[in-house]
Write an enzyme that holds these catalytic residues in place. Structure first.
Site, short mmCIF file in Angstrom:
data_model
loop_
_atom_site.label_atom_id
_atom_site.label_comp_id
_atom_site.label_asym_id
_atom_site.label_seq_id
_atom_site.Cartn_x
_atom_site.Cartn_y
_atom_site.Cartn_z
CG ASP A 242 28.90 8.56 -23.44
OD1 ASP A 242 29.46 8.17 -22.41
OD2 ASP A 242 27.70 8.95 -23.47
CD GLU A 296 29.52 3.81 -21.90
OE1 GLU A 296 29.35 3.69 -20.69
OE2 GLU A 296 28.92 4.67 -22.58
C1 NOJ Z 1 28.16 6.76 -20.21
C2 NOJ Z 1 29.12 7.58 -19.44
O1 NOJ Z 1 30.25 6.81 -19.15
C3 NOJ Z 1 28.40 8.04 -18.21
O2 NOJ Z 1 29.24 8.65 -17.27
C4 NOJ Z 1 27.30 8.97 -18.62
O3 NOJ Z 1 26.51 9.30 -17.52
C5 NOJ Z 1 26.42 8.34 -19.69
N1 NOJ Z 1 27.13 7.61 -20.67
C6 NOJ Z 1 25.65 9.40 -20.42
O4 NOJ Z 1 26.54 10.12 -21.24
#
Ligand code: NOJ
Length: 595
Positions: A242, A296
């Site tokens: 993440d 991500e």
């Molecule tokens: C990215 C995640 O995919 C999302 O759902 C989340 O709100 C934020 N990061 C914070 O963790």
């Protein structure tokens, strides 16, 4: 394709252009940094995670097994045959850890505990066993840019300035009675929160309940490596990480320059120690396992991508770059995108990478609206063909494809009309910050969310035509089921040979037996065409041509450069046309030819 013992499966698909897959498979069982034994005709090291098809499960919305209105791990276990039948061989599980759910599990209270609503560790072990029995793999969500404010580390950290955990988070005194700097949170307002106990501010790039961890503290990094090992030793096969480019913060936390106020991700990402920390993580943890990692990478440009995924750097295997999924966005606002823009991103991505790097292909996830409503056409006449066209593209572009739950059924955006219907913290906070302050009109705000909200993808899976789409026996699921579940559901699609689900599964089989569709070179043959996406994938002497009509129009299309279509491999509208240069394409028609 089964992934566990690829030594058995791969020779069956080996063709002249794919060299010595048996050796490649053997070295895949070694640590990921080991020296490759062989490469494909165009120079790639074959790896199981390059050949994988990943299915993302958002546990809260997948399948409720105990009637509390919330999806759970047992529910997922009960649907593994469904996922396997689709042709996916890796599952990415969105956070399943103990959490107070300020951001649906992306705020973790205990990294070694299963969220009570989702079940127990025994349920997790059962799920993992079921996945392994099917020769599939499981990757977990690693959320370590921040934790929950209810995590024991933060509970300690906020107690006093000299608490041993103080430096696990990012604390600063006020700056002339104001926040330490002008950083903004992705969930509206300042990224700083004043904590009454010590009268200092802590940093939270997301919700107040998601304090950012201080990665410059070696103890924090060690904690993260330990928890990664905890799950890897259980047998999981890697992580989706993440917002990983945010973990290293800029020295002295300077103010956001004005140009970044509306797109702060480009300022927060790629901090000074990011590469160092990822390499350390690789050395300490990842290199000891045969795993897959996908970062991500919000805020990372296509040009920066190789610095994270070039295998010689030992950082990540691949990242999610958002240039395609956010083509339709200007900040939070919807913008109309066009096909040449999308093609340009894929070309730039391709040119930025070489045989030492790999990437992902994805068009949706739990943070984006439904794929068919966004990049296809969800009107009754075109929903099915356009969803199939998008599946064709997902499975024939270069990179590991990620499909989000429900997109294989062509699930559509939810017809939201009122703020009360949303669950997402991002929506609720922005409502307070923008609508309640009079900056944005309520109707405009809702109209925009009807196209962009993250909650579109979070409505429960539509399993059948029984009440609440068979997701739960509870009267009220945690988020409303899309009212179209009687027409769009898994039971109906499994029974229909022409369904989107069954088309996806056929496409997955074609990809599985066609190395050129995994490793082949990519070339866009008609970049400026506003309606047609035409590209080739070439590996040695094998060449595949993909033709996608991204419009509802019937189009007579002559292939450019004296090209002929070749032998038809698959089409979404049952055409018989082949070996010709003159194609008669119907609206949202997709075809794959072998040259
Ligand atoms: C990215 C995640 O995919 C999302 O759902 C989340 O709100 C934020 N990061 C914070 O963790």
């Amino acid at each position: 394709m089964t992934l566990v013992d690829s030594r058995i499966v791969l020779p069956a698909i080996a063709i002249t252009s794919m060299i010595l897959f048996t050796e490649a498979a053997a070295d895949a069982t070694q640590a990921q940094t080991s020296t490759p034994q062989s490469t494909t005709a165009n120079g790639y090291q074959p790896r199981w995670w390059k050949e994988a098809i990943v299915y993302q499960v958002y546990p809260r919305s997948f399948k409720d097994s105990n009637g509390d209105g919330i999806g759970d791990l047992k529910g997922i276990t009960s649907k593994l045959d469904y996922i396997e039948g689709l042709g996916a061989n890796v599952i990415w599980l969105s956070p399943h850890y103990d959490s107070p759910n300020a951001d649906n599990g992306y705020d973790i209270r205990n990294y070694r505990k299963v969220m009570a609503e989702f079940g127990t560790m025994a349920d997790f072990d059962e799920l993992l066993k079921g996945i392994k029995q099917r020769h599939m793999k499981l990757i977990l969500d690693l959320v370590v840019n921040h934790s929950s404010d209810e995590h024991a580390w933060f509970v300690e950290s906020r107690k006093s300035k000299d608490n041993p955990y103080r430096d696990y988070y990012i604390w600063r005194p006020a700056n002339a009675a104001h926040e330490p700097n002008n950083w903004v949170s992705f969930f509206s307002g300042s990224a700083w929160k004043l904590d009454p106990a010590t009268k200092e501010y802590y940093l939270h790039l997301f919700a107040e309940k998601q304090p950012d961890l201080n990665w410059d503290n070696p103890s924090v990094r060690q904690e993260v490596y330990d928890l990664m090992k905890f799950w890897l030793d259980k047998g999981v096969d890697g992580f989706r990480m993440d917002v990983i480019p945010f973990i290293s913060k800029r020295e002295r936390l300077p103010d956001l320059p004005p140009a970044y106020l509306t797109r702060p991700q480009y300022f927060y990402a790629m901090g000074p120690h990011l590469h160092e920390y990822l390499q350390e993580m690789n050395r300490e943890v990842l290199s000891k396992y045969d795993v897959m990692t996908v970062g991500e990478a919000f805020g990372v440009t296509l040009e920066q991508t190789p610095t994270l995924v070039d295998e010689r750097r030992n950082e990540l295997n691949m990242i999610f770059n958002f240039d395609v999924v956010r083509l339709n966005r200007d900040g939070r606002k919807w913008r109309n995108w066009n096909l040449p823009e999308m093609k340009a991103v894929y070309t730039t991505q391709d040119k930025a990478l070489d045989v030492h790097s790999w990437n992902t292909i994805f068009l949706s996830n739990h943070d984006n609206p439904r794929v068919v409503s966004t990049f296809g056409d969800d009107s009754p006449g075109f929903r099915v063909p356009s969803a199939k066209l998008l599946a064709t593209m997902l499975l024939t572009l270069k990179g590991t494809p990620f499909i989000y739950q429900g997109d294989e059924l062509g699930m559509t955006n939810y017809p939201f009309t009122h703020i009360e219907e949303f669950d997402d913290i991002e929506v609720k906070n922005a409502w307070k910050a923008e609508v309640l302050t009079g900056k944005v009109k309520a109707d405009d705000y809702i109209a925009n969310l009807r196209k962009t909200s993250r909650d579109h993808s979070r409505t429960p899976m539509q399993w059948d035509s029984s009440s609440n789409g068979g997701f739960t026996t509870a009267a009220n699921p945690w988020l409303a089921v899309n009212p179209n579940y009687k027409d769009i559901n898994a039971r109906q699609e499994l029974a229909d040979p022409n369904s989107i689900y069954n088309y996806f599964s056929k496409m997955a089989k074609l990809r599985e037996k066609t190395p050129a569709l995994v490793y082949g070179d990519y070339e866009d043959l008609d970049p400026q065409n506003m309606k047609i996406f035409l590209y080739t994938r070439t590996l040695g002497t094998d060449k595949y041509l993909v033709v996608l009509n991204f419009s509802e129009d019937n189009i007579s299309y002559t292939l450019p450069g004296g090209l002929k279509a070749g032998q038809l491999q698959i089409s979404n509208l049952g055409t018989k046309e082949q070996n010709t240069a003159a194609l008669k394409l119907k609206g949202w028609e997709a075809r794959v030819y072998k040259q």
